[in-house]
Write a protein that holds these residues in place. Sequence first.
Motif, PDB file in Angstrom:
ATOM      1  N   UNK A  97       0.877  -1.309   0.007  1.00  0.00           N
ATOM      2  CA  UNK A  97      -0.054   0.021  -0.123  1.00  0.00           C
ATOM      3  C   UNK A  97       0.855   1.263  -0.010  1.00  0.00           C
ATOM      4  N   UNK A  98       0.281   2.390  -0.413  1.00  0.00           N
ATOM      5  CA  UNK A  98       1.094   3.520  -0.426  1.00  0.00           C
ATOM      6  C   UNK A  98       1.448   4.005   0.877  1.00  0.00           C
ATOM      7  N   UNK A  99       0.961   3.737   1.894  1.00  0.00           N
ATOM      8  CA  UNK A  99       1.034   4.102   3.347  1.00  0.00           C
ATOM      9  C   UNK A  99       2.576   3.152   3.629  1.00  0.00           C
ATOM     10  N   UNK A 100       2.699   1.921   3.218  1.00  0.00           N
ATOM     11  CA  UNK A 100       3.885   1.370   3.423  1.00  0.00           C
ATOM     12  C   UNK A 100       5.194   1.875   2.827  1.00  0.00           C
ATOM     13  N   UNK A 101       4.854   2.336   1.446  1.00  0.00           N
ATOM     14  CA  UNK A 101       5.629   2.668   0.627  1.00  0.00           C
ATOM     15  C   UNK A 101       6.263   4.155   1.186  1.00  0.00           C
ATOM     16  N   UNK A 102       5.514   4.848   1.960  1.00  0.00           N
ATOM     17  CA  UNK A 102       5.945   6.029   2.589  1.00  0.00           C
ATOM     18  C   UNK A 102       6.551   5.915   3.849  1.00  0.00           C
ATOM     19  N   UNK A 155       5.689 -10.006  10.631  1.00  0.00           N
ATOM     20  CA  UNK A 155       5.825  -8.435  11.031  1.00  0.00           C
ATOM     21  C   UNK A 155       6.876  -7.667  10.339  1.00  0.00           C
ATOM     22  N   UNK A 156       6.546  -6.596   9.868  1.00  0.00           N
ATOM     23  CA  UNK A 156       7.433  -5.644   9.298  1.00  0.00           C
ATOM     24  C   UNK A 156       7.087  -4.337   9.608  1.00  0.00           C
ATOM     25  N   UNK A 157       7.994  -3.325  10.029  1.00  0.00           N
ATOM     26  CA  UNK A 157       7.796  -2.015  10.402  1.00  0.00           C
ATOM     27  C   UNK A 157       7.210  -2.056  11.820  1.00  0.00           C
ATOM     28  N   UNK A 158       6.583  -0.808  12.527  1.00  0.00           N
ATOM     29  CA  UNK A 158       6.162  -0.428  13.690  1.00  0.00           C
ATOM     30  C   UNK A 158       4.970  -1.509  13.967  1.00  0.00           C
ATOM     31  N   UNK A 159       4.942  -2.087  15.114  1.00  0.00           N
ATOM     32  CA  UNK A 159       3.847  -2.778  15.559  1.00  0.00           C
ATOM     33  C   UNK A 159       2.502  -2.388  16.086  1.00  0.00           C
ATOM     34  N   UNK A 160       2.790  -1.079  16.370  1.00  0.00           N
ATOM     35  CA  UNK A 160       1.411  -0.487  16.756  1.00  0.00           C
ATOM     36  C   UNK A 160       1.724   0.974  16.088  1.00  0.00           C
ATOM     37  N   UNK A 161       0.366   1.210  15.449  1.00  0.00           N
ATOM     38  CA  UNK A 161       0.295   2.565  14.888  1.00  0.00           C
ATOM     39  C   UNK A 161      -1.068   3.452  15.277  1.00  0.00           C
ATOM     40  N   UNK A 162      -1.012   4.618  14.942  1.00  0.00           N
ATOM     41  CA  UNK A 162      -2.395   5.285  15.349  1.00  0.00           C
ATOM     42  C   UNK A 162      -2.679   6.255  14.106  1.00  0.00           C
ATOM     43  N   UNK A 163      -4.173   6.390  14.173  1.00  0.00           N
ATOM     44  CA  UNK A 163      -4.613   7.160  13.045  1.00  0.00           C
ATOM     45  C   UNK A 163      -4.747   8.692  13.861  1.00  0.00           C
ATOM     46  N   UNK A 164      -4.192   9.562  13.241  1.00  0.00           N
ATOM     47  CA  UNK A 164      -4.369  11.171  13.845  1.00  0.00           C
ATOM     48  C   UNK A 164      -5.353  11.979  13.147  1.00  0.00           C
ATOM     49  N   UNK A 165      -5.795  12.873  13.772  1.00  0.00           N
ATOM     50  CA  UNK A 165      -6.602  13.992  13.174  1.00  0.00           C
ATOM     51  C   UNK A 165      -6.000  15.076  13.466  1.00  0.00           C
ATOM     52  N   UNK A 166      -5.959  16.050  12.576  1.00  0.00           N
ATOM     53  CA  UNK A 166      -5.415  17.342  12.903  1.00  0.00           C
ATOM     54  C   UNK A 166      -6.088  18.367  11.792  1.00  0.00           C
ATOM     55  N   UNK A 167      -5.421  19.717  12.080  1.00  0.00           N
ATOM     56  CA  UNK A 167      -6.111  20.653  11.030  1.00  0.00           C
ATOM     57  C   UNK A 167      -4.946  21.803  11.307  1.00  0.00           C
ATOM     58  N   UNK A 270       0.485  -2.854  13.427  1.00  0.00           N
ATOM     59  CA  UNK A 270       1.290  -2.475  12.308  1.00  0.00           C
ATOM     60  C   UNK A 270       1.032  -3.670  11.239  1.00  0.00           C
ATOM     61  N   UNK A 271       1.870  -3.293   9.993  1.00  0.00           N
ATOM     62  CA  UNK A 271       1.519  -4.105   8.835  1.00  0.00           C
ATOM     63  C   UNK A 271       2.391  -5.495   9.086  1.00  0.00           C
ATOM     64  N   UNK A 272       2.027  -6.516   7.942  1.00  0.00           N
ATOM     65  CA  UNK A 272       2.705  -7.687   7.834  1.00  0.00           C
ATOM     66  C   UNK A 272       3.264  -7.803   6.308  1.00  0.00           C
ATOM     67  N   UNK A 273       4.130  -8.434   6.320  1.00  0.00           N
ATOM     68  CA  UNK A 273       4.863  -8.893   4.981  1.00  0.00           C
ATOM     69  C   UNK A 273       4.416 -10.384   4.871  1.00  0.00           C
ATOM     70  N   UNK A 274       3.423 -10.404   3.706  1.00  0.00           N
ATOM     71  CA  UNK A 274       3.031 -11.912   3.451  1.00  0.00           C
ATOM     72  C   UNK A 274       3.335 -12.311   2.038  1.00  0.00           C
ATOM     73  N   UNK A 275       3.343 -13.880   2.083  1.00  0.00           N
ATOM     74  CA  UNK A 275       3.796 -14.480   0.886  1.00  0.00           C
ATOM     75  C   UNK A 275       3.241 -16.040   0.792  1.00  0.00           C
ATOM     76  N   UNK A 276       3.044 -16.399  -0.529  1.00  0.00           N
ATOM     77  CA  UNK A 276       2.496 -17.796  -0.660  1.00  0.00           C
ATOM     78  C   UNK A 276       3.402 -18.706   0.199  1.00  0.00           C
ATOM     79  N   UNK A 277       2.601 -19.702   0.943  1.00  0.00           N
ATOM     80  CA  UNK A 277       3.187 -20.722   1.872  1.00  0.00           C
ATOM     81  C   UNK A 277       3.408 -22.004   0.929  1.00  0.00           C
TER      82      UNK A 277
END
Length: 300
Positions: A97-102, A155-167, A270-277
């Motif tokens: 996803x774009x979020x993971x690329x970023x 698991x890949x990247x941060x294991x806990x994330x948050x959605x933030x609201x801002x202006x 947080x996100x996971x890297x997944x692949x066929x087993x």
Amino acid sequence: MLEDLNHFVWVARAGGFREASRLNQTSASALSDAVRRLEAKLGVRLLHRSTRSVVPTEAGQRLLARLTPAFDEIRSSLDVINGFRDSPAGTLRLNVPVSAARLVLPAIVPRFLAAYPDIRLEIVADDSFVDVVSAGCDAGIRYDERLEQDMIAVPIGPRTQRFATAAAPFYLDGRGRPEHPRDLLGHACIQGRFSSGAMTTWEYEREGEVVRVEPGGPLVVSAGAATDLAVDAALSGTGVISLFEDWLRPHLDSGRLEAVLEPWWPRFTGPFLYYPGRRLVPAPLRAFLDFIKLDGSVPT
């Protein structure tokens, strides 16, 4: 004929000549010529072609079903050669996803490529839910609620994330600062729309109370693909934005954006890297798994 068969598989998996050419760095015209040659040799049409889509015929579907495991086996057989190299070599294709690329891969990719100079990494940023095998990729990154069945997840990247609201502070000075998520219904909110057409729902949680809000506003962007435009609009005072905290953090720290409803920000895994087993893991993917493993054990 073997090369033409391979090109047919690329096109059938990708669902079109243009997408197949993008994924495999081969011109669409060359792929089209290859499929035409193959159809002429076999004496049967393999693909239904239209201006909008390319779909295998019944004959094409049966051929694809037989070729896919055969080519996977050839690839696995050739990958055995990697065991005789000083370091793994080959191409690793990831659908993310774009979020993971970023937010996830920038901390990993440069160091991984430096550690494995013979590996070529291809990243396909795609927020739709795809079959990574059909898309011609070795693995994907998704969040746990969107993982495909029969996949191994690491698991890949941060294991806990948050959605933030801002202006922007000057927007809040003029419109007021929300004290409860439902107050957002009276604000201009910058919304996202998934590729399926569904609008994003803003969810909040505090002390066991869960509140879901479907806000309105003057701007709707494609979730993922146009997220930077949404952020720029929020910085310009267009309205309130809800996004990954890590994406907004530089602007929160600089003061260009002000946190809104922070006690309500939801946490998620947080996100996971997944692949066929169900098949052998290619050497480039094995190297990537070894590189990102967190606890010294990766499922195989």
